[in-house]
Design an enzyme around this catalytic site. Structure first.
Site, short mmCIF file in Angstrom:
data_model
loop_
_atom_site.label_atom_id
_atom_site.label_comp_id
_atom_site.label_asym_id
_atom_site.label_seq_id
_atom_site.Cartn_x
_atom_site.Cartn_y
_atom_site.Cartn_z
N LYS A 184 0.84 -1.20 0.00
CA LYS A 184 0.00 0.00 0.00
C LYS A 184 0.88 1.26 0.00
O LYS A 184 2.09 1.18 0.09
CB LYS A 184 -0.97 -0.04 1.18
C1 LIG Z 1 -5.18 -4.58 0.98
C2 LIG Z 1 -6.65 -4.46 1.00
C3 LIG Z 1 -7.42 -4.82 2.11
C4 LIG Z 1 -6.85 -5.52 3.30
O1 LIG Z 1 -5.78 -4.85 3.88
P1 LIG Z 1 -4.90 -5.63 4.95
O2 LIG Z 1 -4.23 -4.53 5.71
O3 LIG Z 1 -3.92 -6.48 4.17
O4 LIG Z 1 -5.80 -6.43 5.78
C5 LIG Z 1 -8.78 -4.57 2.10
N1 LIG Z 1 -9.37 -4.03 1.03
C6 LIG Z 1 -8.67 -3.68 -0.08
C7 LIG Z 1 -9.39 -3.04 -1.21
C8 LIG Z 1 -7.30 -3.92 -0.13
O5 LIG Z 1 -6.61 -3.61 -1.23
#
Ligand SMILES: *Cc1c(COP(=O)(O)O)cnc(C)c1O
Length: 374
Positions: A184
């Site tokens: 992210k």
């Molecule tokens: C990455 C992601 C998540 C989950 O995030 P985590 O921190 O890995 O649990 C949820 N929704 C979307 C759209 C994502 O890209």
């Protein structure tokens, strides 16, 4: 063999590494002063006088938020058919039902119109996903929610630093949930954060995050609910504090690289292959294009393999959720969400991360155009 350019890679600076080492040496490595500092820094970053809780993942955060709003068996939550599976999984884990809506082909986002058509007497919440960092058009979604007495839990996993009509995502609305997974726009290695306005959520969220523990009147520890265990460590928080310091720079680099992608690809490929250009509020978590696989007579796996032969790593974000084996088994038909189905079948994520150079973008575009432009 040439180095493979990955589709993403985190940037961790030496100052952050030094802060992590200092926490490791400090004698207190789990949740403590660094978690509190990260929560304050995030609240200051998003603005709008919000409460912030960090936790071990966005998946955990979304589940905690839905639970705090009372979502449970018999309830429905409206979720876009194009997202990461976690958006729907958290609904199922609470015993509720995700009701899917289709998304715009180029925006990849749900619209208030699609949500309005999916509201039923069982609907409890709406989960907009700011796909790739492009804000959902939130004003009509929030108006609809208010009109029907629904909660809005924004899956803002892609959207730290995103603005909607000038306002940072997380600074308004019921609750927004950011992800700090390493892919992210900023990371705590694993982690997430909830930003919300209603102070009454703090108690249920604190209890859900840490064993249901609270203090009684005399200051003794007691347990008030069968809470979970989602607290972030101070080591992870130190990573996040350093990342947040650099976030605006990271996102500016992403925007510059994306502008270069549009310059290189804009006149060379069909417009509907490209994502919406967005505006200055777009945080460009990913740059994903649709590949005309039928016209090219190749599979996506072939395409990914040929890009790899050219030294380019690409990702797939994401298959449509209703088409996944589990969601089919619940009776969903992916064909009812044609845009999500097409995106899910044709999308590839091109490399985009702050440490990339314009020359890297050129390399990607040369390889892509050699495969698709004829
Ligand atoms: C990455 C992601 C998540 C989950 O995030 P985590 O921190 O890995 O649990 C949820 N929704 C979307 C759209 C994502 O890209």
């Amino acid at each position: 063999m040439k180095d493979i350019l990955p589709f993403t890679r985190p940037s961790i600076d030496e100052a952050t590494i030094a802060e992590v080492v200092a926490v490791l040496r400090s004698g207190w490595i789990t949740s403590g002063p660094k978690v509190a500092e990260l929560e304050r820094a995030l609240a200051a970053y998003v603005g709008g006088n919000r409460h912030v809780k960090v936790m071990t993942s966005a998946t955990g955060g979304l589940e905690m938020a839905l639970k705090a709003f009372g979502v449970g068996p018999g309830d429905e939550v409206i979720v876009p058919a194009m997202s990461f599976a976690a958006s729907a999984n958290v609904v199922v884990r609470l015993g509720a039902r995700p009701v899917f809506v289709d998304v715009g082909l180029r925006s990849r986002n749900l619209t208030a119109e699609s949500v309005a058509a999916a509201i039923s007497p069982r609907t409890r919440a709406i989960m907009p996903v700011h796909f790739a960092g492009l804000a959902v058009d939130m004003d009509p979604v929030n108006a609809l929610a208010e009109q029907h007495g629904l909660r809005v839990v924004e899956d803002a996993a892609h959207a730290i630093g995103t603005r909607y009509r000038g306002r940072p995502i997380g600074s308004f609305g019921d609750v927004a949930c950011f992800s700090f997974h390493p892919n992210k726009n900023m990371t705590t290695i694993e982690g997430g954060a909830l930003c919300y306005g209603d102070a009454a959520l703090t108690l249920p969220l604190d209890r859900e995050r840490f064993h249901g523990i609270g203090k009684d009147g005399a200051g003794n520890v007691d347990v008030f609910t069968a809470g979970g265990k989602y607290n972030l460590t101070d080591v992870a928080a130190a990573v996040g504090i350093g990342q947040l310091r650099n976030l605006d720079g990271f996102n500016a680099a992403r925007r510059r690289l994306v502008a270069h992608y549009f310059t290189r690809l804009g006149n060379r490929v069909a417009a509907d292959m490209l994502p919406l250009p967005g505006d200055e509020g777009h945080s460009w978590h990913i740059f994903a294009v649709l590949i005309p696989l039928t016209r090219l007579g190749i599979s996506r796996d072939d395409f990914v393999a040929r890009m790899r032969e050219a030294g380019i790593g690409v990702g797939v974000h994401y298959p449509s959720i209703p088409g996944l084996t589990y969601y089919r088994s619940l009776g969903n038909d992916p064909a009812e969400y044609p845009n999500a189905a097409r995106i899910g079948a044709e999308t590839v994520t091109l490399p985009l991360f702050p440490a990339m150079t314009a020359a890297d973008v050129d390399r990607v575009c040369d390889a892509l155009l050699a495969l698709v432009a004829h």
